[in-house]
Design an enzyme around this catalytic site. Structure first.
Site, PDB file in Angstrom:
ATOM      1  N   LEU A 116     -54.757   4.275 -86.397  1.00 45.23           N
ATOM      2  CA  LEU A 116     -54.719   3.852 -84.994  1.00 45.23           C
ATOM      3  C   LEU A 116     -56.070   4.081 -84.322  1.00 45.23           C
ATOM      4  CD1 LEU A 116     -51.225   5.424 -84.242  1.00 45.23           C
ATOM      5  CD2 LEU A 116     -51.712   3.013 -84.739  1.00 45.23           C
ATOM      6  N   PRO A 117     -56.282   3.455 -83.169  1.00 46.13           N
ATOM      7  CA  PRO A 117     -57.626   3.491 -82.568  1.00 46.13           C
ATOM      8  C   PRO A 117     -58.061   4.844 -82.000  1.00 46.13           C
ATOM      9  CG  PRO A 117     -56.339   1.632 -81.709  1.00 46.13           C
ATOM     10  CD  PRO A 117     -55.405   2.498 -82.482  1.00 46.13           C
ATOM     11  N   THR A 149     -59.429   8.043 -86.965  1.00 43.85           N
ATOM     12  CA  THR A 149     -60.479   8.985 -86.573  1.00 43.85           C
ATOM     13  C   THR A 149     -60.265   9.319 -85.099  1.00 43.85           C
ATOM     14  OG1 THR A 149     -62.090   8.211 -88.190  1.00 43.85           O
ATOM     15  CG2 THR A 149     -62.959   9.321 -86.238  1.00 43.85           C
ATOM     16  N   LYS A 167     -65.123  15.153 -90.441  1.00 45.08           N
ATOM     17  CA  LYS A 167     -65.512  13.736 -90.321  1.00 45.08           C
ATOM     18  C   LYS A 167     -66.542  13.546 -89.217  1.00 45.08           C
ATOM     19  CE  LYS A 167     -65.210   9.116 -90.232  1.00 45.08           C
ATOM     20  NZ  LYS A 167     -64.196   8.240 -89.673  1.00 45.08           N
ATOM     21  N   LYS A 190     -68.364   5.607 -80.592  1.00 48.08           N
ATOM     22  CA  LYS A 190     -67.069   6.303 -80.517  1.00 48.08           C
ATOM     23  C   LYS A 190     -67.128   7.643 -81.266  1.00 48.08           C
ATOM     24  CE  LYS A 190     -62.411   6.352 -82.418  1.00 48.08           C
ATOM     25  NZ  LYS A 190     -61.631   5.926 -83.589  1.00 48.08           N
TER      26      LYS A 190
END
Lengths: 301, 301, 301, 301
Positions: free
Chosen positions: A65-66, A99, A174, A249
């Site tokens: 998902l975003p 992420t 990450k 982002k």
């Protein structure tokens, strides 16, 4: 045959779900875009009308998902709507490959744990090419048992599976990596352009630095200076690859993490400023190695 | 048997001259410090009373000096004093292995060329350990013929010999590389500390980033976080290695180059500021990976 | 009637020389561009065929040149050509109003002092408007007596005359000030745009910050956000004012100074990077407050 | 006689409440620390056992709390505990003078508006001295009517009352200002030290820049270099004033805001990094002008 619910079938999620089908999993799919579901159904998946329906009676749930708010909303639900945690069985392993910020990941993991359910964060790197080829890298935040149990599913989609630590650690690792990547890309770009400004051939300079103490991933795999390497975005007008907007982002997530822990990341913060300015000038959808352009003398005036 | 004049017998120059002796060259040596000459004489070198005397009738001159002004003064001389260019024969190949600004290197190379003499810039990396082991990297600015002719001498002292371009290009490539190295070191340090601040094990995080897109030389060879790698300065209280003061010098050269070409190097400029502040707090003689310390929470108060 | 030689009649020098004429000085002028001489002759100046000729038998010399190398060449001369120091009398006061590096200023001052001549550095701020109006600020590096003696001349061209210290101090103070100005301009720009991005009226935000602890010269006199103030470059498409290329030059001088003294100026170094990138995108001839643009979201895509 | 509930009686809140008493308001007070309540009771306030009790039947509520989470919790309540919005009448004007993120301020304002109650954000600047003297600056986010209604109360505590815009705008303006202040302080510090490194007297340099284009609030009121001004923290070993830890908090809020709007603030982000590093070295409780120290050469080694 193990069953997986796959929720979020975008540029990354679609090919990942397809690789699960190829590996022999029964896959139930859901996405807000019907056409995305249809593509997977044609490859053998079962369509679900809702995320809740997909997640019922499966061995694994994988979500892609975003942002953190979508993950929290889907798993935790709200006053009007049940969340996945309200309906999955304790035997279902929940794997979120989005992420997102580590706090959201930890929040969902703890809420799951209170119900005896295991939720692990497993963000990926490797881009759409890696998603299609099944060669993604997964960086997991999980208990030892959760990490072990996730192997079967993750191996079907990726080539490198790391265990970074407990809940949230996958997200932290990450964003540390991607913040460092932005620093490498900006730093390598300015070093190459400084050399060019003094008459050096960027190919020769790249060859020297690559095997010296300036060596880094961008020189090996993703040289930002056009025509030093072929088959990278810089030699294709910075098309394809990993978009500036996505790097913005990820750098935002790194700065959010730095704020939470009162940490300082001067190089990462500067890289974010450079990338945001670059995006604001209309480069958001170009490859992130196009940051090279800000150092080059434009042929205007 | 070929003859080499070696001028400048410090921590780097001394062991380099010793390797020339081991390789069978006849070596005439000079240094302002008599004791430095004596050490080489004991290994078979011939002492010279002056640099001029050393450079007479030799096949090669190798110089290893602190800064551009010393190099210019030695080769060009001045009103009171002859320079090497005034006394060497046209058959002598002049090799300067000092790390200096490219402008000075070009100036001397052009002055030499006007007299039919070849002068090449060949700065090194690899530190005192590499100097002793004969495994230095040389990055050369030279004509093709000069580069070819220098091989015999450079191979006796180093393992990697690069040809960066024409006169001055060796210096430019060296400072581009070292500027990038400072960026890698600072960026890797802050990424590792951000992970630590969120509870990650720096060893695990290093292992993940090293094989991911954050991979770079510092993670492979020189991890700045104590006790992630053994046998590096960070695990030895930042003793040994490459001093902060020397990194400040090289970053200064990179900024000098950026000023000359009106280039921007935001990451390198920031790295210089961080290193200068670090040096000013009394850390100039510690290893340059000690920049890690500025990100760590001190146990004061 | 006192006599002044004025050398360098560009956008700044021309109006400055004109003000000396208005104040009653006899002015001998020289410039490499004949048309520039002609304009002053029409206002009553005497044309000279060379700088040397202009400087003979005068009470004061004022020079306004682009860079340190021009100043050194004019005053010190070289093998082929005499310098001003070779021909002026000990009673002549030499005033250099160029903005150059402090080292060059000190070098010329010391060479002059050896001959018993006084040379002072007196860089200006206030731009072409101040030059025309005779309201420039002069920041002087001089002995007390030299500073006193220069008053008559400087007062004819400026409104504020500061004594920063001994030889070179005028240049140092000027570049410290201009570096800080660049920091104020960039910092104010990003603060105003951050407010705008959150819906604030930049005029209201400017009014608040101007009388609060964020107050600074740019908010008082030179707001970078279009249409907050009238009669400033930002409200005139960033035309006029102080060019980006000139700010890049001054920021370069500040970084050159920082390199010489091993000082760190992280904010100034970052401002230079932002300004160089801005110039390289083709904005070199726009007013320096146009740095505001890099923070604004472009209406591209 | 109008009644005010004042909640949060720390270093700032205590003296602010005292000024309301002096201005003739009836003041009901609450704090988690009983001793803080006692001090105000001795000055004429009425003690309340809880915040809820204090806020019942008053004309105004003023809150002064550490962070957004406290403000949200107090006004909105939660499952176990009512919030102020649940108990105050529609005639009560709610004024929050905490410095918090704008999102939290907007959230509470909207929740209040849904119940027909007005909540305004009115963060202050001016420090503990201003709080005691009643000369604080209030920067308000409010409707026109709310802003007008708040005047009586705010005037009793402050000297300057600004209306920045609608709900949240007070917080945005405050953090834009304080981010800019940090930039001014760091930029002024490095400019002064650069001058000192070149032999200038910081007092003379300050006097010049203060009336030139480098002029800013820190040179006027709060010079960071020791002994340039008397009666400022830099001349008192950086004791008193505005703590580094508080500047780190405000810079964090500015970066949080920049993340939300995808804005870039390179100077502010760098200032935050410098301040965080400074705090981490054990300087969190010193005055924020002590950032000057990072540029000075320590007398160690």
């Amino acid at each position: 045959m193990k069953t997986v619910a796959f929720i979020g079938l975008g540029n990354m999620g679609g090919p990942m779900a397809a690789n699960l089908l190829k590996a022999g999993f029964a896959v139930k799919v859901f996405d807000l875009v019907p056409a995305a579901i249809q593509i997977l159904v044609e490859q053998g998946a079962t369509a679900s009308a809702t995320a809740i329906e997909a997640a019922e009676n499966v061995d694994f749930v994988v979500t892609m998902l975003p942002a953190g708010k979508h993950v929290k909303s889907l798993y935790l639900g709200n006053a009007e709507q049940k969340g996945l945690l309200d309906i999955v069985s304790k035997d279902t392993l929940l794997i979120d490959s989005s992420t997102i910020d580590a706090e959201s990941a930890k929040l969902v993991a703890h809420a799951a744990a209170e119900k005896g359910i295991e939720f692990i964060d497993a963000p990926v790197s490797g881009g759409t090419a890696g998603a299609a080829a099944g060669t993604l890298t997964f960086i997991c935040g999980a208990s030892d048992s959760g990490f072990k149990k996730a192997q079967a599913v993750l191996n079907a989609m990726g080539a490198n599976i790391f265990h970074a630590g407990a809940a949230g650690a996958g997200q932290v690792a990450k964003i540390c990596n991607n913040m460092l990547l932005a620093v490498l890309m900006a730093g390598t770009s300015e070093a190459l352009q400084l050399g060019r400004d003094h008459g050096l051939d960027p190919k020769v300079l790249s060859d020297i630095m690559k095997v010296s103490s300036g060596g880094n991933w961008t020189l090996d795999k993703y040289n930002p200076c056009p025509h030093v390497m072929e088959n990278v975005p810089s030699s294709n007008d910075y098309q394809g690859g990993f978009m500036v907007d996505l790097m913005v982002k990820d750098l935002g997530l790194s700065q959010e993490a730095a704020l939470l822990s009162n940490s300082s990341t001067p190089m990462g913060a500067l890289a974010r400023s450079l990338y945001v300015n670059h995006a604001r000038q209309g480069n958001g959808r170009r490859d992130f190695s196009s940051i090279f352009d800000i150092f080059v003398k434009a042929n205007k005036e």
